[in-house]
Design an enzyme around this catalytic site. Structure first.
Site, PDB file in Angstrom:
ATOM      1  N   HIS A  66       0.829  -1.130   0.122  1.00 12.25           N
ATOM      2  CA  HIS A  66       0.074   0.212   0.172  1.00 12.25           C
ATOM      3  C   HIS A  66       0.997   1.243  -0.050  1.00 12.25           C
ATOM      4  O   HIS A  66       2.009   1.023  -0.172  1.00 12.25           O
ATOM      5  CB  HIS A  66      -0.773   0.052   1.288  1.00 12.25           C
ATOM      6  CG  HIS A  66      -0.367  -0.028   2.627  1.00 12.25           C
ATOM      7  ND1 HIS A  66       0.529  -0.917   3.023  1.00 12.25           N
ATOM      8  CD2 HIS A  66      -0.337   1.039   3.652  1.00 12.25           C
ATOM      9  CE1 HIS A  66       0.827  -0.611   4.158  1.00 12.25           C
ATOM     10  NE2 HIS A  66       0.285   0.410   4.681  1.00 12.25           N
ATOM     11  N   HIS A  95       1.229   3.954   2.082  1.00 14.11           N
ATOM     12  CA  HIS A  95       1.672   4.830   3.370  1.00 14.11           C
ATOM     13  C   HIS A  95       3.230   5.076   3.106  1.00 14.11           C
ATOM     14  O   HIS A  95       3.998   4.242   2.685  1.00 14.11           O
ATOM     15  CB  HIS A  95       1.394   3.971   4.559  1.00 14.11           C
ATOM     16  CG  HIS A  95       0.006   4.121   5.368  1.00 14.11           C
ATOM     17  ND1 HIS A  95      -0.408   3.429   6.016  1.00 14.11           N
ATOM     18  CD2 HIS A  95      -0.422   5.506   5.502  1.00 14.11           C
ATOM     19  CE1 HIS A  95      -1.451   3.894   6.683  1.00 14.11           C
ATOM     20  NE2 HIS A  95      -1.662   5.409   6.144  1.00 14.11           N
ATOM     21  N   ASP A 143       5.476   5.094   5.148  1.00 15.90           N
ATOM     22  CA  ASP A 143       6.599   4.373   5.911  1.00 15.90           C
ATOM     23  C   ASP A 143       7.008   3.167   4.882  1.00 15.90           C
ATOM     24  O   ASP A 143       8.090   2.607   5.132  1.00 15.90           O
ATOM     25  CB  ASP A 143       5.997   4.010   7.119  1.00 15.90           C
ATOM     26  CG  ASP A 143       4.856   3.225   7.241  1.00 15.90           C
ATOM     27  OD1 ASP A 143       4.034   3.758   6.861  1.00 15.90           O
ATOM     28  OD2 ASP A 143       4.809   2.237   7.760  1.00 15.90           O
ATOM     29  N   HIS A 144       5.985   2.942   3.760  1.00 11.06           N
ATOM     30  CA  HIS A 144       6.384   1.781   3.058  1.00 11.06           C
ATOM     31  C   HIS A 144       6.837   2.010   1.736  1.00 11.06           C
ATOM     32  O   HIS A 144       7.298   1.242   0.845  1.00 11.06           O
ATOM     33  CB  HIS A 144       4.896   1.026   2.789  1.00 11.06           C
ATOM     34  CG  HIS A 144       4.664   0.309   4.066  1.00 11.06           C
ATOM     35  ND1 HIS A 144       4.632  -0.988   4.357  1.00 11.06           N
ATOM     36  CD2 HIS A 144       3.972   0.880   5.133  1.00 11.06           C
ATOM     37  CE1 HIS A 144       3.917  -1.246   5.482  1.00 11.06           C
ATOM     38  NE2 HIS A 144       3.770   0.098   6.133  1.00 11.06           N
ATOM     39  N   HIS A 186      -6.922  -2.599   6.046  1.00  9.64           N
ATOM     40  CA  HIS A 186      -6.241  -1.475   6.657  1.00  9.64           C
ATOM     41  C   HIS A 186      -7.095  -0.277   6.735  1.00  9.64           C
ATOM     42  O   HIS A 186      -6.370   0.932   6.496  1.00  9.64           O
ATOM     43  CB  HIS A 186      -4.898  -1.535   5.848  1.00  9.64           C
ATOM     44  CG  HIS A 186      -3.846  -0.714   6.620  1.00  9.64           C
ATOM     45  ND1 HIS A 186      -3.599  -0.717   8.003  1.00  9.64           N
ATOM     46  CD2 HIS A 186      -2.721   0.309   5.920  1.00  9.64           C
ATOM     47  CE1 HIS A 186      -2.129   0.281   8.102  1.00  9.64           C
ATOM     48  NE2 HIS A 186      -2.166   0.746   6.998  1.00  9.64           N
ATOM     49  N   ASP A 203       0.010  -4.133   5.961  1.00 13.93           N
ATOM     50  CA  ASP A 203      -0.292  -3.757   7.033  1.00 13.93           C
ATOM     51  C   ASP A 203      -1.755  -4.024   7.169  1.00 13.93           C
ATOM     52  O   ASP A 203      -2.845  -3.828   6.185  1.00 13.93           O
ATOM     53  CB  ASP A 203      -0.295  -2.079   7.166  1.00 13.93           C
ATOM     54  CG  ASP A 203       1.125  -1.688   7.406  1.00 13.93           C
ATOM     55  OD1 ASP A 203       1.890  -2.394   7.560  1.00 13.93           O
ATOM     56  OD2 ASP A 203       1.127  -0.560   7.391  1.00 13.93           O
ATOM     57  N   HIS A 230       6.581  -5.045  11.696  1.00 13.69           N
ATOM     58  CA  HIS A 230       6.050  -3.546  11.800  1.00 13.69           C
ATOM     59  C   HIS A 230       5.757  -3.380  13.164  1.00 13.69           C
ATOM     60  O   HIS A 230       4.676  -2.987  13.648  1.00 13.69           O
ATOM     61  CB  HIS A 230       4.857  -3.656  11.002  1.00 13.69           C
ATOM     62  CG  HIS A 230       4.282  -2.368  10.469  1.00 13.69           C
ATOM     63  ND1 HIS A 230       3.896  -1.477  11.326  1.00 13.69           N
ATOM     64  CD2 HIS A 230       4.151  -1.647   9.211  1.00 13.69           C
ATOM     65  CE1 HIS A 230       3.387  -0.194  10.608  1.00 13.69           C
ATOM     66  NE2 HIS A 230       3.611  -0.500   9.459  1.00 13.69           N
TER      67      HIS A 230
HETATM   68 ZN   LIG Z   1       2.947   0.847   7.766  1.00 13.09          ZN
HETATM   69 ZN   LIG Z   2      -0.003   1.523   6.554  1.00 10.14          ZN
END
Ligand SMILES: [Zn+2]
Ligand SMILES: [Zn+2]
Length: 346
Positions: A93, A95, A97-98, A192, A215, A290
C-alpha cells in the site's frame, strides 16, 4: 596529516576489514529454496533498533523487495543483499513508511550493474502515481549521474521505474501477479481501512511458501490465502504499550500527536490476533514485524506478545532487521539466521 597512534591503528584496522565488508554476496551461497530477509521490522515511529518496513524475498538468486521504507537501501547494503539481484519491488500500500526509500532502492539497483532496463514496481492501483512521482523527483539526480559517470556506467534507460498495476476488484479471488521461473506471487486484499487498496503477498517456490501480510487487522482473506504456508510474516501492535506513548504525548501537551496515536490501533493486528491468523491458516512459523510501538527494553517483548504463544504452537519470532528465514527446497521447517554484521562506525 594526523599521525597519532590511535589514527595509525584505526587506519590499519579499516584496511584489514574493508575487503571483507565490501566483498561478499551471501545470496550466492544460500541453499536452493525460498528465503525471507527482514530489512525493516519497524514502523513510522522512531526506533533505534528497527527500520521502516521492508522485506527481501529471495528465490532462485533473485530478490523481490516487498515495500521500501526509508533506509531500506542502506540496511540492504549492510546485509550485503546485492542490489543488482533485485528483480522487482512489490508495494503493499502507499503509506509513507512503506514507500519512503523507494527512490534509493531504485538508484542502488540502477548503478550497481549499469542496469539498462527499468526496475519493475508491482502494486495495486495507485502504484503508477507513486512510481511517476519518484521518477520525476529523481529525474535531475539521474541526469547528473549520467553526465558525471557516463552512460555506460549510468545508462538513462535504467534510471527509471515502471509501474505494473494489477486489478483488484472487491470479492475477487487472489490474483496471480507474477509467474516466472518457478516463482508464483499471489496478491490478496487485507483490511487496513481507511487505506484502500491494501494487499498482502504469498510467494510459492520449489514447494516452499511464505506470506507477507502488509498492514492489516486480522483478515479472513489472509487466513484463506495463507493456508498451509511455511512462514507467515504479520504486522503487530500492542494497544497496551502504545497507550503509554499516547498518554505521555498527552501529558507533554502534544495533543495532535496523542490523537494520531489514538487512531493507530484500529488498523493493525495485535500479536494475539496475528497468532490466531497463523493458527487458523495452519502455517509452520510466524514472524511478527512492523512492531508498534518500539520495544527499547527486552522485558517489554513478553508484554508485546501477550498470550500469542498460547494461541499459536509453531515457531514464533519477533522479527529484527537483518533476520534471514531460510526455507530450503525439499525440506521442512524454517531456519532463522542473521545477515547483518556489526560494521565499525555504523
Ligand atoms: Zn505501515
Ligand atoms: Zn500502513
Amino acid at each position: 596529516m594526523p599521525d597519532s597512534l590511535r589514527s595509525r591503528l584505526a587506519l590499519a584496522a579499516i584496511k584489514r576489514r574493508l575487503p571483507a565488508l565490501v566483498a561478499g554476496d551471501p545470496v550466492a551461497s544460500l541453499p536452493d529454496g525460498l528465503h525471507v530477509a527482514v530489512v525493516g521490522s519497524g514502523s513510522p515511529m522512531p526506533d533505534a533498533k528497527r527500520g521502516n518496513p521492508c522485506a527481501a524475498i529471495i528465490a532462485g538468486g533473485r530478490i523481490f523487495v516487498v515495500d521500501a521504507g526509508e533506509r531500506s537501501a542502506e540496511t540492504m547494503a549492510r546485509m550485503r543483499l546485492a542490489p543488482n539481484r533485485i528483480a522487482a519491488v512489490l508495494l503493499t500500500h502507499f503509506h509513507s513508511d512503506h514507500i519512503g526509500g523507494l527512490g534509493a532502492v531504485n538508484l542502488q539497483r540502477w548503478v550497481a550493474d549499469a542496469a539498462q532496463a527499468p526496475l519493475r514496481v508491482l502494486g495495486p492501483p495507485g502504484v503508477e502515481r507513486v512510481v511517476a512521482g519518484f521518477n520525476e523527483a529523481y529525474a535531475l539526480d539521474s541526469g547528473y549521474r549520467t553526465a558525471h559517470h557516463g552512460p555506460e556506467v549510468a545508462p538513462p534507460s535504467g534510471a527509471v521505474m515502471t509501474a505494473e498495476t494489477f486489478s483488484f476488484a472487491e470479492g475477487e479471488d487472489a490474483p496471480l501477479v507474477f509467474d516466472e521461473d518457478g516463482l508464483k506471487i499471489t496478491a490478496f486484499a487485507v483490511d487496513h481501512t481507511p487505506v484502500q487498496p491494501a494487499v498482502g503477498y504469498r510467494f510459492d517456490y520449489r514447494g516452499r511458501s511464505a506470506v507477507i501480510s502488509g498492514d492489516t487487522v486480522y483478515a479472513p482473506a489472509l487466513v484463506r490465502v495463507a493456508q498451509g504456508a511455511d512462514l507467515l510474516v504479520h504486522d503487530a501492535l500492542s494497544p497496551q504499550l502504545l497507550k503509554l506513548v499516547e498518554d505521555a504525548a498527552g501529558k507533554a501537551g502534544q495533543q495532535m500527536r496523542r490523537r494520531i496515536l489514538a487512531d493507530v490501533p484500529d488498523y493493525h493486528a495485535t500479536a494475539p490476533q496475528a497468532a490466531d491468523a497463523a493458527r487458523e491458516a495452519r502455517v509452520g512459523a510466524l514472524a511478527l514485524t512492523h512492531i508498534v510501538p518500539p520495544l527499547p527494553l527486552k522485558g517489554l517483548e513478553d508484554i508485546f506478545l501477550s498470550d500469542a504463544r498460547e494461541r499459536f504452537s509453531g515457531e514464533l519470532w519477533l522479527a529484527q532487521d537483518g533476520d534471514l528465514y531460510r526455507l530450503r527446497a525439499g525440506a521442512l521447517g524454517v531456519e532463522r539466521a542473521r545477515m547483518i554484521r556489526r560494521i565499525p562506525g555504523a
